[in-house]
Design an enzyme around this catalytic site. Structure first.
Site, mmCIF file in Angstrom:
data_model
loop_
_atom_site.group_PDB
_atom_site.id
_atom_site.type_symbol
_atom_site.label_atom_id
_atom_site.label_comp_id
_atom_site.label_asym_id
_atom_site.label_seq_id
_atom_site.Cartn_x
_atom_site.Cartn_y
_atom_site.Cartn_z
ATOM 1 N N LEU A 20 17.733 55.671 27.656
ATOM 2 C CA LEU A 20 17.545 55.266 29.038
ATOM 3 C C LEU A 20 17.009 53.855 29.161
ATOM 4 C CD1 LEU A 20 15.905 58.545 30.421
ATOM 5 C CD2 LEU A 20 18.274 57.818 30.693
ATOM 6 N N GLY A 21 16.272 53.391 28.164
ATOM 7 C CA GLY A 21 15.666 52.072 28.214
ATOM 8 C C GLY A 21 14.603 51.953 27.142
ATOM 9 N N GLY B 247 10.438 50.282 26.520
ATOM 10 C CA GLY B 247 9.256 49.603 27.032
ATOM 11 C C GLY B 247 8.319 49.251 25.905
ATOM 12 N N GLY B 248 7.052 48.949 26.271
ATOM 13 C CA GLY B 248 6.073 48.572 25.271
ATOM 14 C C GLY B 248 5.777 49.693 24.291
ATOM 15 N N PHE B 249 5.923 50.926 24.721
ATOM 16 C CA PHE B 249 5.667 52.078 23.857
ATOM 17 C C PHE B 249 6.790 52.258 22.847
ATOM 18 C CE2 PHE B 249 5.727 56.516 22.695
ATOM 19 C CZ PHE B 249 4.386 56.887 22.635
ATOM 20 N N GLY B 250 8.018 52.070 23.309
ATOM 21 C CA GLY B 250 9.185 52.294 22.468
ATOM 22 C C GLY B 250 10.358 52.743 23.315
ATOM 23 N N VAL C 9 13.139 55.130 25.275
ATOM 24 C CA VAL C 9 13.073 56.354 26.067
ATOM 25 C C VAL C 9 14.468 56.966 26.083
ATOM 26 C CG1 VAL C 9 12.493 57.383 28.299
ATOM 27 C CG2 VAL C 9 11.260 55.360 27.500
ATOM 28 N N LYS D 291 9.800 59.736 25.339
ATOM 29 C CA LYS D 291 9.344 58.431 24.868
ATOM 30 C C LYS D 291 9.012 58.544 23.383
ATOM 31 C CE LYS D 291 6.357 56.159 27.363
ATOM 32 N NZ LYS D 291 5.199 55.828 28.249
ATOM 33 N N ASP E 291 -2.752 49.435 34.726
ATOM 34 C CA ASP E 291 -1.448 48.811 34.453
ATOM 35 C C ASP E 291 -0.432 49.205 35.523
ATOM 36 O OD1 ASP E 291 0.251 47.144 33.083
ATOM 37 O OD2 ASP E 291 0.881 48.659 31.630
#
Length: 857
Positions: free
Chosen positions: A546-547, A549-552, A554, A567, A664
């Site tokens: 799906l995309g 982010g900073g976490f990793g 998804v 995630k 955040d």
């Protein structure tokens, strides 16, 4: 122009008999009369009556005798369609209270209102189309239409120069507004309801309607596409049970006189010079407003349903029990269980609850008492039965389809019966009553319902308590030993940290803070196995991604027929076990309709996964910053998103089990479900605050530039007001459609805050509006929301409002707002574009300063 009175007197002075006998003077008189009628038909007028042969062209009007109401053609908003409507004559703001042709607009200014040869009131347009407004139900073809001082358009007989009986009136056919003198409910064979406009520019029938309960329960019900959406509670002679604030001085400065007549409801005011109205608006709320002469504006003094989810009967589905003061808000009553456990655990309660054991007629069924419950919506069509509570119980027991009963008046008198599923149950509700719900014999604890066995309880209860205590101690010992052995044998040191929470300060703090008053730790979320999640995501297929982010990355997954979002912590991510544990410890124990729901987690070897409910519309930034997709966000949807984010933050700061500072909040961390409801996500940086703690300091500043408050970015100080600052920035982005972290140098401002402040000082704030909103947004509302945003981003934290204040300011237009102070981050650091050479005036951004964190995440 001859008056109507002169015409009628002229007609009386000439007899038809004289014309038949050849009286040339009479014939001449009738020719003159005909000429006068034709002459008057060519002109519009401002009298209160429309006579046969006359017409009201677009631009003309009828004005009531006391100049209170006006009738004419109008166009709502920026629409070019023309409608015949009634509005207040003297008010500075055109306020339409009735629309004649809401489903059949005239497409240009060629229309005119007239009475045809059969006595019907009609609209004719330039293409020859006829739109019937009022049909003549009398035997005469001669009728007149008059606008009364109450705002009622009346079609009456006209005979001998005098007005006769009423044939039709607009009060019998309300649109979206109730004004004093009008009635709602069953009046004769007419069921009068208010139906919302389709939009602010289209008065056609919308999704919401409100009217009296047809079951005769003396209460209002809002329907959404024919489904029950909200109810007012039963009228008790003073107010509605769901509107306890309603009293005879309910209207501030007004005398309120409600009237019930059979199955109808109306109200009147002792001082008719002060306009008031009740409106079913496009958002699904009933709004009651009064005109304040000093400020020249409508002031809302009540609106329902409120923002609390339990106000909507369908929030927890059929047989579900709603409580605004618990998390989650929905639960199943005793004897019931969720229809779908997976959906229920994911926060989707719309499916409601079902009985654990089916009812079998004549097989020992009984009742369990639910104390202080808001009574469900549907009950017997027979209305209130005249019998005491014992007879009521017996009557329900004899009917196999009866599922619940209650006292009609809360004092043991009168009887209300329910059949089938129960909808709208609510706990901890003011003005609630006891409800008795039917259960199968196997579900009943007969000892609790049999007074002769009370002595047995004296023995049983202490014994059971002692046994349970010993069992609890034993289970606690087994659990501690199991956790110890599991931690000892785990191959990953990170797994030990996650489960014990004793080697990490953040995990320990979260664990301690999430204990309830009894010292018991809150329930943990589900631990999934890695093979299960791998299979659900098709082994983390690229097509399911799906995309990132900073976490990793998804991924989208499917488990037991339900969609998931997974995630996966990237090894190269700046985030680690601390954020991973923080997310689980916090969001697993926070449940609100505007917070994303964590379904579970997985930790196996090097793999760390968080499993969430799936959000099909992804994040807010994918809409408001996309030139194509943001067109889907009209004014109503944007306000709905703003309101949802504010409610979610208010819950975190005030109503959740623990007080949480998000730290955040930004557009990419607001997810949108299938109905565009906003959900706050990404709690990896969140911090728990003690109830008496107002501010904290950190050496590790995390977050995103542009959204961080000055005191946090520069000094590491954070509090609830840090989130308020971020919300203010987000509010500016949603309203303007522009990013905080990207700006044109030629706009003479370093960022969106500076630009908004300059426009505010110049009293030109409408320049900030997203161009897509120009046709649909009211300038007053937009200016008010921008002012709220600027109050949120003030440089000094103490000057900013709390989220409680913000929610009140957004939902209550009657609250006056303070003037905002200049944001600190609005001070420019770039040369003024006006003094730059033309060849150097190019678009520049501060994206180089937009980082996820100042320290490694």
């Amino acid at each position: 122009m001859p008056s109507n009175y002169a015409i009628s007197q002229f007609a009386k002075s000439r007899s038809i008999k004289g014309a038949i006998m050849g009286d040339t003077r009479s014939i001449h008189g009738f020719l003159v009369l005909a000429f006068l009628i034709l002459l008057t038909a060519k002109f519009s007028h401002s009298a209160d009556t429309l006579f046969p042969g006359q017409s009201i062209k677009d631009g003309g009007k009828l004005v009531s005798a006391s100049q209170t109401f006006e009738l004419g053609f109008f166009s709502p908003g920026s629409s070019r369609n023309r409608y015949v409507g009634i509005w207040y004559y003297k008010l500075s703001t055109k306020t339409v209270v009735w629309v004649a042709n809401r489903e059949s607009p005239v497409f240009d200014a060629s229309g005119y209102l007239t009475i045809d040869g059969e006595g019907n009131l009609i609209i004719l347009d330039g293409i020859g189309r006829s739109i019937t407004i009022a049909s003549n139900s009398g035997r005469t073809n001669l009728t007149v239409a008059a606008l009364t001082d109450a705002g009622n358009l009346v079609l009456k007989e006209w005979s001998g120069g005098r007005e006769g009986r009423v044939l039709w009136q607009s009060f019998d056919h309300p649109t979206d507004t109730l004004i004093p003198g009008m009635k709602m409910g069953l009046v004769g064979k007419e069921n009068r309801i208010l139906t919302s406009w389709r939009s602010s520019e289209d008065p056609a029938e919308g999704d919401f309607s409100v009217g009296i309960d047809p079951n005769g329960t003396r209460q209002f019900i809002i329907w959404r596409r024919r489904d029950v959406y909200w109810k007012s509670g039963v009228w008790n002679g003073m107010n509605f049970s769901s509107i306890p604030e309603m009293t005879r001085d309910y209207y501030i400065g007004f005398s309120y006189s409600p009237n019930w007549n059979g199955s109808s409801f109306s109200y009147s005011l002792n001082d008719s010079s002060k306009p008031v109205r009740t409106v079913m608006d496009v958002s699904g709320k009933i709004r009651q407003l009064a005109w304040v002469e000093t400020s020249q504006e409508w002031v809302q003094f009540w609106a329902g349903p409120t923002n609390y989810s339990c106000e909507i009967p369908t929030s927890c589905g059929v047989n579900g029990l709603c409580n605004n003061y618990t998390s989650p808000a929905c639960s199943c009553p005793y004897g019931f269980e969720p229809t779908s456990h997976v959906a229920w655990n994911s926060g989707d309660w719309s499916g409601g609850c079902v009985r654990r054991e089916k009812l079998e007629c004549g097989n020992g069924n009984g009742f369990t008492e639910m104390k202080r419950i808001k009574l469900p919506i549907f009950f017997s069509d027979t209305g209130v039965l005249s019998m005491d509570i014992d007879d009521c119980k017996a009557k329900c027991l004899l009917n196999c389809t009866c599922t619940a009963y209650a006292s009609a008046h809360g004092n043991g008198t009168g009887c209300l019966l329910w059949f089938g599923d129960l909808l709208g149950l609510q706990d901890h509700y003011d003005g609630a009553q006891d409800l008795y719900v039917r259960l199968a014999a196997s579900e009943l604890n007969h000892a609790a319902d049999n007074g002769s066995k009370r002595e047995l309880w004296i023995i049983v209860v202490p014994t059971v308590a002692a046994v349970m205590l010993l069992l609890g101690v034993f289970l606690c010992y087994l659990r501690r030993r199991r956790l110890y052995l599991k931690a000892k044998n785990a191959s990953s040191h990170e797994l030990q940290l996650l489960e014990t929470g004793t080697n990490g300060a953040v995990a320990y703090k979260a664990s301690e803070a999430l204990k309830d008053g009894g010292g018991q730790k809150a329930p943990d979320c589900t631990l999934f196995s890695f093979p299960t999640i791998a299979a659900a995501t098709n082994n983390f297929s690229a097509s399911n991604k799906l995309g990132e982010g900073g976490f990793g990355p998804v991924y989208k997954g499917m488990l037991e027929g339900h969609e998931l979002a997974v995630k996966r912590l990237s090894r190269s991510s700046g985030q680690g076990l601390v954020e991973f544990k923080n997310e689980i410890a916090l969001i697993a124990n926070l449940q609100h309709r505007n917070l994303v729901r964590l379904l579970g987690y997985c930790i196996e070897g090097e793999e760390k996964l968080l499993i969430y409910e799936y959000m099909p519309n992804k994040s807010l930034d994918s809409y408001i910053f996309d030139p194509t997709k943001k067109a889907e966000l009209d004014w109503t949807k944007r306000f709905h998103i703003i309101e949802g984010i504010a409610q979610g933050l208010l819950y975190l700061h005030k109503y959740s089990r623990v007080r949480v500072i998000h730290r955040d909040l930004k557009a990419s961390n607001i997810l949108l479900d299938s109905e565009m409801n906003p959900k706050i996500s990404d709690f990896g940086m969140a911090r728990i605050f003690g109830r008496n703690e107002s501010q904290a300091n950190t050496k590790r500043v995390v977050g995103t530039y542009g959204y961080m408050s000055p005191e946090y970015a520069m000094e590491g100080l954070f509090s609830e007001k840090s989130d308020v600052f971020s919300f203010g920035v987000l509010l500016l982005e949603i309203l303007s459609g522009r990013k905080i972290t990207s700006f044109r140098c030629q706009d003479k401002s370093p960022n969106l805050l500076g630009y908004a402040w300059e426009l505010w000082i110049e009293k030109n704030i409408l320049e900030l509006m997203d161009p897509l909103l120009h046709d649909a947004c009211h300038s007053e509302e937009f200016s008010r929301y921008i002012q709220v945003a600027l109050l949120c981003v003030q440089g000094i934290a103490a000057d900013r409002p709390t989220m409680s204040d913000v929610v009140c300011m957004l939902s209550n237009e009657s609250i006056s707002l303070q003037a905002p102070k200049r944001p600190i981050f609005s001070v420019g650091r770039t040369p003024d574009a006006a003094y730059m050479p033309a060849d150097r005036r190019e678009e520049c951004t501060v994206n180089s300063l937009s980082v996820t964190a100042l320290a490694g995440r």
